[in-house]
Write an enzyme that holds these catalytic residues in place. Structure first.
Site, PDB file in Angstrom:
ATOM      1  CG  PHE A 179     -18.228  -7.007 -25.424  1.00 11.84           C
ATOM      2  CD1 PHE A 179     -18.216  -8.064 -26.331  1.00 11.84           C
ATOM      3  CD2 PHE A 179     -17.066  -6.741 -24.720  1.00 11.84           C
ATOM      4  CE1 PHE A 179     -17.071  -8.829 -26.516  1.00 11.84           C
ATOM      5  CE2 PHE A 179     -15.932  -7.503 -24.894  1.00 11.84           C
ATOM      6  CZ  PHE A 179     -15.932  -8.555 -25.807  1.00 11.84           C
ATOM      7  NE  ARG A 180     -23.885  -2.768 -30.800  1.00 14.83           N
ATOM      8  CZ  ARG A 180     -23.958  -1.828 -31.732  1.00 14.83           C
ATOM      9  NH1 ARG A 180     -24.488  -0.662 -31.450  1.00 14.83           N
ATOM     10  NH2 ARG A 180     -23.508  -2.024 -32.937  1.00 14.83           N
ATOM     11  CG  LEU A 181     -20.837  -3.321 -22.078  1.00 17.72           C
ATOM     12  CD1 LEU A 181     -19.952  -4.160 -21.180  1.00 17.72           C
ATOM     13  CD2 LEU A 181     -22.190  -3.110 -21.397  1.00 17.72           C
TER      14      LEU A 181
END
Ligand SMILES: Cc1cc2nc3c(=O)[nH]c(=O)nc-3n(C[C@H](O)[C@H](O)[C@H](O)COP(=O)(O)O)c2cc1C
Length: 201
Positions: A179-181
């Site tokens: 999730f692009r975290l």
């Protein structure tokens, strides 16, 4: 296997490089080297990392080799600040390094130069790196001239061909997360020890 010393960015880097060596299709040691003119005009190009010196502060760093009369060399002579960026696509990881560049000792540069093939050593004399070339013929002529000059004797290291060591003041490790975290951890040298902090992705 000894446990990874996570307080030392050189140890973490070496572990990541080892993984990259196993998963990258070629040149896991390729790294973008950014330099800048004293008035702040940046330029960037790939070089090959030829070693890390795992020592604290000004004694440590990331080593590359080049022609110091090249564009990057001239920029570094006027402004020693530089940055490196590794990107290992196969691992989805990035490492960024910032610091000042110091020239390696003659003994270190000679040792690495002498480990290279004879053709590469002659090439280091033949290439006027970053200066205009009229055509492939001019380069081939220069290669032939230097091959004749050194004949069967040793090929010494050209005085302008040497290594630069980026003395790391900061080293940032970035790894892909769902999730692009992404995870970002920065090590900063405070003059005594490495301090770490996390950054928003
Ligand atoms: C994968 C890769 C690795 C390279 N490694 C080096 C290197 O170790 N040293 C070097 O001087 N140039 C290397 N080059 C060439 C540089 O990218 C660049 O063209 C050259 O050094 C001249 O740069 P400058 O005009 O900015 O000084 C490499 C190029 C590539 C694509």
């Amino acid at each position: 296997m000894p446990a990874l010393d996570e307080s030392n960015p050189y140890a973490v880097f070496a572990a990541w490089m080892k993984e990259a060596e196993q998963s990258e299709p070629n040149d896991p040691n390729a790294v973008a080297l950014a330099t800048a003119t004293p008035d702040g005009r940046p330029s960037v190009r790939m070089v090959l990392l030829k070693g890390i010196v795992d020592e604290p502060g000004p004694d440590g760093g990331f080593v590359f080799y080049t022609n110091m009369d090249s564009r990057k060399g001239n920029e570094l002579k006027a402004n020693s600040r530089a940055a490196l960026c590794f990107h290992w696509k196969s691992l989805r990881r990035q490492v960024r390094v910032e610091g000042s560049v110091t020239i390696v000792s003659d003994a270190e540069a000679d040792a690495y130069f002498n480990s290279r093939s004879r053709d590469s050593r002659i090439g280091a004399w033949a290439s006027d790196q970053s200066r205009p070339l009229s055509g492939r013929m001019e380069l081939e002529r220069r290669v032939a001239q230097y091959a004749a000059r050194f004949a069967l004797g040793p090929v010494p290291r050209p005085p302008h061909w040497t290594g630069g060591r980026v003395i790391a003041e900061s080293v940032e490790f970035w790894r892909d997360r769902p999730f692009r975290l992404h995870d970002r951890v920065v090590y900063e040298w405070d003059g005594v020890s490495w301090r770490t902090r996390r950054l928003f992705p």
